[in-house]
Design an enzyme around this catalytic site. Structure first.
Site, PDB file in Angstrom:
ATOM      1  N   ASN A   1      -5.759   4.233  -2.770  1.00 11.34           N
ATOM      2  CA  ASN A   1      -7.106   3.773  -2.367  1.00 11.34           C
ATOM      3  C   ASN A   1      -7.891   3.209  -3.539  1.00 11.34           C
ATOM      4  N   ASN A   2      -8.383   1.996  -3.363  1.00 14.78           N
ATOM      5  CA  ASN A   2      -9.221   1.355  -4.380  1.00 14.78           C
ATOM      6  C   ASN A   2     -10.697   1.587  -4.073  1.00 14.78           C
TER       7      ASN A   2
ATOM      8  N   THR B   1       0.822  -1.209   0.000  1.00 16.63           N
ATOM      9  CA  THR B   1       0.000   0.000   0.000  1.00 16.63           C
ATOM     10  C   THR B   1       0.860   1.265   0.000  1.00 16.63           C
ATOM     11  N   ASP B   2       0.305   2.344  -0.543  1.00 16.15           N
ATOM     12  CA  ASP B   2       1.022   3.626  -0.514  1.00 16.15           C
ATOM     13  C   ASP B   2       1.152   4.170   0.913  1.00 16.15           C
ATOM     14  N   GLU B   3       0.339   3.612   1.844  1.00 20.08           N
ATOM     15  CA  GLU B   3       0.388   4.139   3.222  1.00 20.08           C
ATOM     16  C   GLU B   3       1.730   3.892   3.891  1.00 20.08           C
TER      17      GLU B   3
ATOM     18  N   LYS C   1       2.223  -3.259   7.329  1.00 24.27           N
ATOM     19  CA  LYS C   1       2.454  -3.471   5.889  1.00 24.27           C
ATOM     20  C   LYS C   1       3.901  -3.129   5.522  1.00 24.27           C
TER      21      LYS C   1
ATOM     22  N   LYS D   1     -15.211   0.928   4.728  1.00 28.39           N
ATOM     23  CA  LYS D   1     -14.324   1.842   4.003  1.00 28.39           C
ATOM     24  C   LYS D   1     -15.158   2.991   3.437  1.00 28.39           C
TER      25      LYS D   1
ATOM     26  N   TYR E   1     -14.430  12.479   9.022  1.00 30.71           N
ATOM     27  CA  TYR E   1     -13.405  12.685  10.046  1.00 30.71           C
ATOM     28  C   TYR E   1     -12.753  14.058   9.886  1.00 30.71           C
TER      29      TYR E   1
ATOM     30  N   TYR F   1      -1.678  -0.208  11.094  1.00 35.43           N
ATOM     31  CA  TYR F   1      -1.871  -0.901   9.810  1.00 35.43           C
ATOM     32  C   TYR F   1      -0.681  -0.682   8.883  1.00 35.43           C
ATOM     33  N   SER F   2      -0.348   0.588   8.645  1.00 32.35           N
ATOM     34  CA  SER F   2       0.716   0.842   7.661  1.00 32.35           C
ATOM     35  C   SER F   2       2.071   0.370   8.181  1.00 32.35           C
TER      36      SER F   2
ATOM     37  N   ASP G   1     -11.518  13.427  14.593  1.00 33.20           N
ATOM     38  CA  ASP G   1     -10.602  12.943  13.571  1.00 33.20           C
ATOM     39  C   ASP G   1     -10.046  11.575  13.954  1.00 33.20           C
TER      40      ASP G   1
HETATM   41  P1  NAD Z   1     -10.087  -6.873   2.569  1.00 31.42           P
HETATM   42  O1  NAD Z   1     -10.045  -6.556   4.018  1.00 31.42           O
HETATM   43  O2  NAD Z   1     -11.305  -6.568   1.790  1.00 31.42           O
HETATM   44  O3  NAD Z   1      -9.780  -8.431   2.356  1.00 31.42           O
HETATM   45  C1  NAD Z   1      -8.781  -9.099   3.063  1.00 31.42           C
HETATM   46  C2  NAD Z   1      -8.979 -10.598   2.860  1.00 31.42           C
HETATM   47  O4  NAD Z   1      -7.912 -11.278   3.544  1.00 31.42           O
HETATM   48  C3  NAD Z   1     -10.287 -11.130   3.444  1.00 31.42           C
HETATM   49  O5  NAD Z   1     -10.902 -11.982   2.512  1.00 31.42           O
HETATM   50  C4  NAD Z   1      -9.860 -11.878   4.692  1.00 31.42           C
HETATM   51  O6  NAD Z   1     -10.705 -12.961   5.012  1.00 31.42           O
HETATM   52  C5  NAD Z   1      -8.473 -12.367   4.270  1.00 31.42           C
HETATM   53  N1  NAD Z   1      -7.598 -12.617   5.426  1.00 31.42           N
HETATM   54  C6  NAD Z   1      -7.386 -11.817   6.513  1.00 31.42           C
HETATM   55  N2  NAD Z   1      -6.534 -12.415   7.359  1.00 31.42           N
HETATM   56  C7  NAD Z   1      -6.161 -13.600   6.784  1.00 31.42           C
HETATM   57  C8  NAD Z   1      -5.293 -14.647   7.162  1.00 31.42           C
HETATM   58  N3  NAD Z   1      -4.607 -14.611   8.327  1.00 31.42           N
HETATM   59  N4  NAD Z   1      -5.154 -15.706   6.333  1.00 31.42           N
HETATM   60  C9  NAD Z   1      -5.840 -15.769   5.164  1.00 31.42           C
HETATM   61  N5  NAD Z   1      -6.696 -14.808   4.766  1.00 31.42           N
HETATM   62  C10 NAD Z   1      -6.849 -13.735   5.562  1.00 31.42           C
HETATM   63  O7  NAD Z   1      -8.798  -6.159   1.948  1.00 31.42           O
HETATM   64  P2  NAD Z   1      -8.620  -5.479   0.513  1.00 31.42           P
HETATM   65  O8  NAD Z   1      -9.074  -4.070   0.571  1.00 31.42           O
HETATM   66  O9  NAD Z   1      -9.144  -6.389  -0.520  1.00 31.42           O
HETATM   67  O10 NAD Z   1      -7.027  -5.433   0.448  1.00 31.42           O
HETATM   68  C11 NAD Z   1      -6.287  -6.529  -0.122  1.00 31.42           C
HETATM   69  C12 NAD Z   1      -4.816  -6.209  -0.019  1.00 31.42           C
HETATM   70  O11 NAD Z   1      -4.538  -5.000  -0.723  1.00 31.42           O
HETATM   71  C13 NAD Z   1      -4.328  -5.978   1.409  1.00 31.42           C
HETATM   72  O12 NAD Z   1      -3.053  -6.544   1.526  1.00 31.42           O
HETATM   73  C14 NAD Z   1      -4.255  -4.453   1.538  1.00 31.42           C
HETATM   74  O13 NAD Z   1      -3.271  -4.084   2.464  1.00 31.42           O
HETATM   75  C15 NAD Z   1      -3.888  -4.066   0.120  1.00 31.42           C
HETATM   76  N6  NAD Z   1      -4.326  -2.736  -0.338  1.00 31.42           N
HETATM   77  C16 NAD Z   1      -5.629  -2.363  -0.238  1.00 31.42           C
HETATM   78  C17 NAD Z   1      -6.033  -1.138  -0.750  1.00 31.42           C
HETATM   79  C18 NAD Z   1      -7.471  -0.679  -0.691  1.00 31.42           C
HETATM   80  O14 NAD Z   1      -7.749   0.467  -1.039  1.00 31.42           O
HETATM   81  N7  NAD Z   1      -8.417  -1.498  -0.292  1.00 31.42           N
HETATM   82  C19 NAD Z   1      -5.096  -0.294  -1.357  1.00 31.42           C
HETATM   83  C20 NAD Z   1      -3.760  -0.691  -1.416  1.00 31.42           C
HETATM   84  C21 NAD Z   1      -3.401  -1.938  -0.918  1.00 31.42           C
HETATM   85  O1  DAU Z   2      -4.110   4.092   0.535  1.00 35.50           O
HETATM   86  C1  DAU Z   2      -4.356   2.721   0.481  1.00 35.50           C
HETATM   87  C2  DAU Z   2      -5.172   2.293   1.683  1.00 35.50           C
HETATM   88  O2  DAU Z   2      -6.492   2.798   1.474  1.00 35.50           O
HETATM   89  C3  DAU Z   2      -5.196   0.781   1.896  1.00 35.50           C
HETATM   90  O3  DAU Z   2      -3.899   0.332   2.175  1.00 35.50           O
HETATM   91  C4  DAU Z   2      -6.141   0.420   3.055  1.00 35.50           C
HETATM   92  O4  DAU Z   2      -6.234  -0.987   3.171  1.00 35.50           O
HETATM   93  C5  DAU Z   2      -7.513   0.978   2.729  1.00 35.50           C
HETATM   94  O5  DAU Z   2      -8.392   0.722   3.810  1.00 35.50           O
HETATM   95  C6  DAU Z   2      -7.428   2.488   2.483  1.00 35.50           C
HETATM   96  O6  DAU Z   2      -7.064   3.175   3.711  1.00 35.50           O
HETATM   97  P1  DAU Z   2      -7.768   4.565   4.131  1.00 35.50           P
HETATM   98  O7  DAU Z   2      -7.628   4.719   5.581  1.00 35.50           O
HETATM   99  O8  DAU Z   2      -7.318   5.663   3.248  1.00 35.50           O
HETATM  100  O9  DAU Z   2      -9.293   4.203   3.701  1.00 35.50           O
HETATM  101  P2  DAU Z   2     -10.695   4.510   4.419  1.00 35.50           P
HETATM  102  O10 DAU Z   2     -11.744   4.166   3.419  1.00 35.50           O
HETATM  103  O11 DAU Z   2     -10.780   3.915   5.764  1.00 35.50           O
HETATM  104  O12 DAU Z   2     -10.652   6.088   4.585  1.00 35.50           O
HETATM  105  C7  DAU Z   2     -10.500   6.956   3.470  1.00 35.50           C
HETATM  106  C8  DAU Z   2     -10.488   8.382   3.989  1.00 35.50           C
HETATM  107  O13 DAU Z   2     -11.793   8.709   4.469  1.00 35.50           O
HETATM  108  C9  DAU Z   2      -9.566   8.600   5.163  1.00 35.50           C
HETATM  109  O14 DAU Z   2      -8.988   9.888   5.040  1.00 35.50           O
HETATM  110  C10 DAU Z   2     -10.455   8.533   6.383  1.00 35.50           C
HETATM  111  C11 DAU Z   2     -11.776   9.075   5.855  1.00 35.50           C
HETATM  112  N1  DAU Z   2     -12.997   8.510   6.468  1.00 35.50           N
HETATM  113  C12 DAU Z   2     -13.126   7.171   6.482  1.00 35.50           C
HETATM  114  C13 DAU Z   2     -14.255   6.594   7.017  1.00 35.50           C
HETATM  115  C14 DAU Z   2     -14.413   5.089   7.054  1.00 35.50           C
HETATM  116  C15 DAU Z   2     -13.990   9.361   6.956  1.00 35.50           C
HETATM  117  O15 DAU Z   2     -13.866  10.593   6.915  1.00 35.50           O
HETATM  118  N2  DAU Z   2     -15.111   8.791   7.486  1.00 35.50           N
HETATM  119  C16 DAU Z   2     -15.288   7.433   7.543  1.00 35.50           C
HETATM  120  O16 DAU Z   2     -16.338   6.973   8.056  1.00 35.50           O
END
Ligand code: NAD
Ligand code: DAU
Length: 353
Positions: free
Chosen positions: A188-189, A134-136, A163, A198, A216, A159-160, A288
């Site tokens: 962020n996806n 992740t970029d975090e 990672k 999310k 926040y 978290y970060s 926040d």
């Molecule tokens: P998610 O939380 O939706 O899914 C995580 C999955 O991992 C789940 O299916 C969960 O059951 C499984 N899991 C958790 N612990 C496990 C374990 N110990 N063994 C096997 N499986 C396990 O996450 P996501 O948003 O799909 O993210 C996937 C990957 O991409 C992560 O590594 C995350 O750090 C990275 N990432 C996410 C984003 C984002 O915006 N969502 C951005 C950049 C990187």
């Molecule tokens: O940048 C990549 C990361 O993006 C991934 O590595 C993480 O797995 C993924 O969860 C995501 O992290 P963020 O913390 O950026 O995502 P989140 O959706 O939790 O929050 C996005 C932004 O919105 C952040 O600035 C916090 C804010 N937020 C979030 C929630 C859930 C709010 O203001 N209110 C909310 O209720």
């Protein structure tokens, strides 16, 4: 036929990756190892039920015996590690599980991979381990500049930090043992099947149900949003073509303040549902996030220049597709927000408001 061990692919990005790969390639085998935590859901994989190119195994990436047995059975060409605890807010309240899965789980996968692919000091040909990061891990930006692959790691949240630690172990296995690896670091996806803790799916769900929208701080934190299918394409390209030992940043140059995202969702749903109960009055500024990173922004030049990757879906198109998907899949939303999740959510916002 290429055989992949993919982990965590009952979650958001992983399930999208399964659909992407099975659409693109006829002749592959995806063995999907997922623990099915609160974020993993077999509902996400309903569309591939009965497809013999996808095998689901419920289990933990920390389980040495299980992962070893999968290598023995399938002789994988690629390992792609998506599995993680992924939510920053949860890492603030419960950091330990982030260390267990994200750090120890990654190290276990690396050990099992090394045991399977390194024989008598020689690595098997054509193999690769890809870590989805992740970029975090780079920390937080001010108003200027972008994260580059050369930016020093400076994680802030539990978290970060977990990672970043996993990334360092991946590079340690490359540098120490010569393991063939790549790391991707994505922004962020958003898109289908994202757990509604999310920002984007949470806001869509709350707007639709006239619930308060917890923003926040001042709502001006910036994230660089990427449509999930573009991320899946990048992971496939890096797996196939990434140079050994390299990191690739993946982002869309698509930065938006959070409040812009929230107001966009309100406007879209108001117009679409012709519902006057949907208005900006639903916005509620709350305390926040602790240690909240101000801005993320990725420079994707390296992956563009080396592999020809670019984001195909603009935010304007992607957000409409995403809202459509959540509106069309309200049963999915109801199922994943039932049970423990609602307790967690209500508790969290009671503390924050
Ligand atoms: P998610 O939380 O939706 O899914 C995580 C999955 O991992 C789940 O299916 C969960 O059951 C499984 N899991 C958790 N612990 C496990 C374990 N110990 N063994 C096997 N499986 C396990 O996450 P996501 O948003 O799909 O993210 C996937 C990957 O991409 C992560 O590594 C995350 O750090 C990275 N990432 C996410 C984003 C984002 O915006 N969502 C951005 C950049 C990187
Ligand atoms: O940048 C990549 C990361 O993006 C991934 O590595 C993480 O797995 C993924 O969860 C995501 O992290 P963020 O913390 O950026 O995502 P989140 O959706 O939790 O929050 C996005 C932004 O919105 C952040 O600035 C916090 C804010 N937020 C979030 C929630 C859930 C709010 O203001 N209110 C909310 O209720």
């Amino acid at each position: 036929m290429k055989k992949y061990l993919i982990t965590g692919c009952a979650g958001f990005i992983g399930s999208n990756f399964v659909y992407y790969m099975l659409k693109k390639y006829d002749d592959i085998l995806l063995v999907n190892l997922d623990k099915l935590t609160y974020a993993g859901n077999l509902e996400n994989l309903k569309g591939v039920e009965g497809d013999s190119r996808h095998v689901f195994v419920q289990g933990d990436i920390c389980d040495r015996e299980l992962v070893t047995s999968l290598f023995e059975k399938y002789d994988f060409d690629y390992v792609i590690n998506f599995a993680a605890e992924s939510h920053v807010d949860r890492s603030i309240t419960n950091p330990e599980i982030f260390v267990e899965t994200n750090v120890l789980g990654t190290v276990n996968l690396l050990q099992c991979t090394k045991n399977a692919w390194l024989k008598d000091g020689v690595w098997a040909e054509g193999k690769k381990y890809v870590q989805v990061s992740t970029d975090e891990v780079y920390g937080s930006l001010g108003d200027e500049g972008y994260f580059m692959e050369t930016t020093p790691l400076c994680p802030h949240s539990p978290y970060s930090s977990s990672k970043a630690s996993a990334d360092m172990f991946v590079m340690a296995f490359h540098d120490t043992y010569g393991m063939p690896v790549n790391i991707t670091r994505c922004s962020n996806n958003y898109g289908p099947y994202q757990f509604p803790e999310k920002l984007i799916p949470l806001m869509i769900n709350n707007v639709k149900n006239h619930k308060k929208l917890p923003v926040y701080g001042d709502g001006m934190n910036v994230r660089d949003w990427l449509y999930v299918e573009d991320h899946c394409k990048a992971i496939d390209m890096v797996t196939e073509g990434g140079r050994d030992g390299e990191v690739y940043n993946v982002g869309g140059h698509n930065e938006r303040p959070n409040i812009f995202i929230v107001k966009t969702i309100i406007a879209q749903l108001h117009d679409r549902l012709k519902d006057d109960g949907i208005s900006e009055d639903l916005i509620q500024y709350v305390a926040d996030r602790l240690g909240h990173d101000r801005r993320y922004g990725i420079d994707p030049t390296k992956i563009k220049d080396e592999l020809g990757w670019y984001p195909e879906t603009t935010f304007e198109v992607g957000i409409v597709k995403t809202i459509d998907w959540y509106l069309e899949n309200q049963e999915w939303m109801q199922r994943v927000t039932s049970g423990d999740y609602m307790k967690y959510y209500e508790e969290m916002y009671k503390n924050k408001a």
